[in-house]
Design a protein around this motif. Structure first.
Motif, PDB file in Angstrom:
ATOM      1  N   ALA A 276       0.832  -1.207   0.000  1.00  0.00           N
ATOM      2  CA  ALA A 276       0.000   0.000   0.000  1.00  0.00           C
ATOM      3  C   ALA A 276       0.869   1.260   0.000  1.00  0.00           C
ATOM      4  O   ALA A 276       0.589   2.224  -0.732  1.00  0.00           O
ATOM      5  CB  ALA A 276      -0.936  -0.006   1.200  1.00  0.00           C
ATOM      6  N   MET A 277       1.918   1.257   0.786  1.00  0.00           N
ATOM      7  CA  MET A 277       2.820   2.422   0.832  1.00  0.00           C
ATOM      8  C   MET A 277       3.573   2.588  -0.483  1.00  0.00           C
ATOM      9  O   MET A 277       3.822   3.707  -0.930  1.00  0.00           O
ATOM     10  CB  MET A 277       3.815   2.295   1.990  1.00  0.00           C
ATOM     11  N   PHE A 278       3.924   1.484  -1.134  1.00  0.00           N
ATOM     12  CA  PHE A 278       4.583   1.552  -2.440  1.00  0.00           C
ATOM     13  C   PHE A 278       3.659   2.221  -3.458  1.00  0.00           C
ATOM     14  O   PHE A 278       4.080   3.101  -4.216  1.00  0.00           O
ATOM     15  CB  PHE A 278       4.977   0.153  -2.906  1.00  0.00           C
ATOM     16  N   ILE A 279       2.408   1.814  -3.483  1.00  0.00           N
ATOM     17  CA  ILE A 279       1.435   2.399  -4.404  1.00  0.00           C
ATOM     18  C   ILE A 279       1.258   3.891  -4.105  1.00  0.00           C
ATOM     19  O   ILE A 279       1.243   4.726  -5.014  1.00  0.00           O
ATOM     20  CB  ILE A 279       0.083   1.655  -4.324  1.00  0.00           C
ATOM     21  N   ALA A 280       1.128   4.232  -2.806  1.00  0.00           N
ATOM     22  CA  ALA A 280       0.942   5.641  -2.431  1.00  0.00           C
ATOM     23  C   ALA A 280       2.168   6.474  -2.813  1.00  0.00           C
ATOM     24  O   ALA A 280       2.035   7.583  -3.354  1.00  0.00           O
ATOM     25  CB  ALA A 280       0.679   5.748  -0.927  1.00  0.00           C
ATOM     26  N   GLN A 281       3.356   5.948  -2.564  1.00  0.00           N
ATOM     27  CA  GLN A 281       4.579   6.677  -2.892  1.00  0.00           C
ATOM     28  C   GLN A 281       4.701   6.868  -4.405  1.00  0.00           C
ATOM     29  O   GLN A 281       5.104   7.936  -4.878  1.00  0.00           O
ATOM     30  CB  GLN A 281       5.788   5.916  -2.359  1.00  0.00           C
ATOM     31  N   THR A 282       4.358   5.864  -5.161  1.00  0.00           N
ATOM     32  CA  THR A 282       4.394   5.973  -6.628  1.00  0.00           C
ATOM     33  C   THR A 282       3.425   7.047  -7.103  1.00  0.00           C
ATOM     34  O   THR A 282       3.761   7.864  -7.983  1.00  0.00           O
ATOM     35  CB  THR A 282       4.059   4.610  -7.275  1.00  0.00           C
ATOM     36  N   GLY A 283       2.236   7.082  -6.528  1.00  0.00           N
ATOM     37  CA  GLY A 283       1.257   8.107  -6.896  1.00  0.00           C
ATOM     38  C   GLY A 283       1.744   9.501  -6.582  1.00  0.00           C
ATOM     39  O   GLY A 283       1.592  10.433  -7.396  1.00  0.00           O
ATOM     40  N   VAL A 284       2.343   9.693  -5.423  1.00  0.00           N
ATOM     41  CA  VAL A 284       2.871  11.009  -5.044  1.00  0.00           C
ATOM     42  C   VAL A 284       4.008  11.409  -5.985  1.00  0.00           C
ATOM     43  O   VAL A 284       4.091  12.559  -6.431  1.00  0.00           O
ATOM     44  CB  VAL A 284       3.342  10.999  -3.570  1.00  0.00           C
ATOM     45  N   THR A 285       4.873  10.469  -6.301  1.00  0.00           N
ATOM     46  CA  THR A 285       5.999  10.767  -7.196  1.00  0.00           C
ATOM     47  C   THR A 285       5.494  11.167  -8.582  1.00  0.00           C
ATOM     48  O   THR A 285       5.958  12.160  -9.168  1.00  0.00           O
ATOM     49  CB  THR A 285       6.936   9.557  -7.300  1.00  0.00           C
ATOM     50  N   ILE A 286       4.568  10.410  -9.127  1.00  0.00           N
ATOM     51  CA  ILE A 286       4.014  10.730 -10.451  1.00  0.00           C
ATOM     52  C   ILE A 286       3.313  12.085 -10.408  1.00  0.00           C
ATOM     53  O   ILE A 286       3.473  12.910 -11.320  1.00  0.00           O
ATOM     54  CB  ILE A 286       3.068   9.609 -10.926  1.00  0.00           C
ATOM     55  N   GLY A 287       2.563  12.364  -9.362  1.00  0.00           N
ATOM     56  CA  GLY A 287       1.890  13.659  -9.234  1.00  0.00           C
ATOM     57  C   GLY A 287       2.868  14.802  -9.157  1.00  0.00           C
ATOM     58  O   GLY A 287       2.651  15.870  -9.763  1.00  0.00           O
ATOM     59  N   THR A 288       3.961  14.599  -8.435  1.00  0.00           N
ATOM     60  CA  THR A 288       4.980  15.642  -8.323  1.00  0.00           C
ATOM     61  C   THR A 288       5.640  15.910  -9.666  1.00  0.00           C
ATOM     62  O   THR A 288       5.852  17.065 -10.064  1.00  0.00           O
ATOM     63  CB  THR A 288       6.045  15.237  -7.281  1.00  0.00           C
ATOM     64  N   VAL A 289       5.980  14.860 -10.394  1.00  0.00           N
ATOM     65  CA  VAL A 289       6.606  15.023 -11.709  1.00  0.00           C
ATOM     66  C   VAL A 289       5.657  15.748 -12.656  1.00  0.00           C
ATOM     67  O   VAL A 289       6.058  16.680 -13.370  1.00  0.00           O
ATOM     68  CB  VAL A 289       7.043  13.654 -12.278  1.00  0.00           C
ATOM     69  N   ILE A 290       4.403  15.390 -12.673  1.00  0.00           N
ATOM     70  CA  ILE A 290       3.412  16.055 -13.548  1.00  0.00           C
ATOM     71  C   ILE A 290       3.293  17.532 -13.160  1.00  0.00           C
ATOM     72  O   ILE A 290       3.242  18.419 -14.014  1.00  0.00           O
ATOM     73  CB  ILE A 290       2.053  15.333 -13.481  1.00  0.00           C
ATOM     74  N   ALA A 291       3.237  17.809 -11.841  1.00  0.00           N
ATOM     75  CA  ALA A 291       3.122  19.199 -11.387  1.00  0.00           C
ATOM     76  C   ALA A 291       4.361  19.998 -11.796  1.00  0.00           C
ATOM     77  O   ALA A 291       4.243  21.164 -12.236  1.00  0.00           O
ATOM     78  CB  ALA A 291       2.931  19.247  -9.879  1.00  0.00           C
ATOM     79  N   LEU A 292       5.533  19.406 -11.678  1.00  0.00           N
ATOM     80  CA  LEU A 292       6.756  20.121 -12.083  1.00  0.00           C
ATOM     81  C   LEU A 292       6.770  20.397 -13.567  1.00  0.00           C
ATOM     82  O   LEU A 292       7.143  21.483 -14.015  1.00  0.00           O
ATOM     83  CB  LEU A 292       7.995  19.307 -11.688  1.00  0.00           C
ATOM     84  N   ILE A 293       6.364  19.435 -14.358  1.00  0.00           N
ATOM     85  CA  ILE A 293       6.341  19.615 -15.816  1.00  0.00           C
ATOM     86  C   ILE A 293       5.330  20.689 -16.202  1.00  0.00           C
ATOM     87  O   ILE A 293       5.573  21.540 -17.064  1.00  0.00           O
ATOM     88  CB  ILE A 293       6.045  18.278 -16.536  1.00  0.00           C
ATOM     89  N   ARG A 294       4.195  20.687 -15.569  1.00  0.00           N
ATOM     90  CA  ARG A 294       3.116  21.598 -15.934  1.00  0.00           C
ATOM     91  C   ARG A 294       3.382  23.028 -15.482  1.00  0.00           C
ATOM     92  O   ARG A 294       3.101  23.983 -16.202  1.00  0.00           O
ATOM     93  CB  ARG A 294       1.800  21.102 -15.341  1.00  0.00           C
ATOM     94  N   TYR A 295       3.901  23.212 -14.260  1.00  0.00           N
ATOM     95  CA  TYR A 295       3.975  24.549 -13.685  1.00  0.00           C
ATOM     96  C   TYR A 295       5.338  25.217 -13.754  1.00  0.00           C
ATOM     97  O   TYR A 295       5.451  26.406 -13.516  1.00  0.00           O
ATOM     98  CB  TYR A 295       3.479  24.520 -12.236  1.00  0.00           C
ATOM     99  N   LEU A 296       6.382  24.499 -14.056  1.00  0.00           N
ATOM    100  CA  LEU A 296       7.679  25.154 -14.187  1.00  0.00           C
ATOM    101  C   LEU A 296       7.781  25.817 -15.553  1.00  0.00           C
ATOM    102  O   LEU A 296       7.261  25.325 -16.543  1.00  0.00           O
ATOM    103  CB  LEU A 296       8.822  24.134 -14.013  1.00  0.00           C
ATOM    104  N   PRO A 297       8.465  26.946 -15.588  1.00  0.00           N
ATOM    105  CA  PRO A 297       8.595  27.616 -16.897  1.00  0.00           C
ATOM    106  C   PRO A 297       9.449  26.779 -17.843  1.00  0.00           C
ATOM    107  O   PRO A 297      10.402  26.138 -17.433  1.00  0.00           O
ATOM    108  CB  PRO A 297       9.288  28.942 -16.552  1.00  0.00           C
ATOM    109  N   HIS A 298       9.105  26.818 -19.086  1.00  0.00           N
ATOM    110  CA  HIS A 298       9.809  26.030 -20.100  1.00  0.00           C
ATOM    111  C   HIS A 298      10.877  26.829 -20.747  1.00  0.00           C
ATOM    112  O   HIS A 298      10.877  27.877 -21.174  1.00  0.00           O
ATOM    113  CB  HIS A 298       8.840  25.483 -21.153  1.00  0.00           C
TER     114      HIS A 298
END
Length: 86
Positions: free
Chosen positions: A64-86
């Motif tokens: 369960a913690m592995f799944i949760a950690q993977t979800g947080v990591t994927i969410g963080t990467v998506i947020a960084l890609i979306r909101y950081l200036p290109h």
């Protein structure tokens, strides 16, 4: 407590001055109590069963913690890609 040990215990009580009827009652009562005590094999089996249950619970939490950690990591990467200036 087997019959021989009960007889030895009763005789020991009688040698110590305990009346025969009372010594017999003590020996019988002690034998009944000792028969209900768990054996080493039972205790080992119970500990083994509980450890097995604990291992299963631990694996469930780890998964369960592995799944949760993977979800947080994927969410963080998506947020960084979306909101950081290109």
């Amino acid at each position: 407590m087997n019959a021989i040990e009960t007889i030895k215990y009763r005789k020991r009580l009688e040698e110590g001055g305990v009346p025969p009827a009372q010594a017999l009652a003590h020996a019988d009562a002690l034998a009944e109590v000792l028969e209900e005590l768990p054996t080493k094999d039972w205790v080992r089996a119970e500990i083994s069963r509980q450890l097995q249950d604990l291992k299963i619970d631990l694996l469930k939490w780890m998964f369960a913690m592995f799944i949760a950690q993977t979800g947080v990591t994927i969410g963080t990467v998506i947020a960084l890609i979306r909101y950081l200036p290109h």
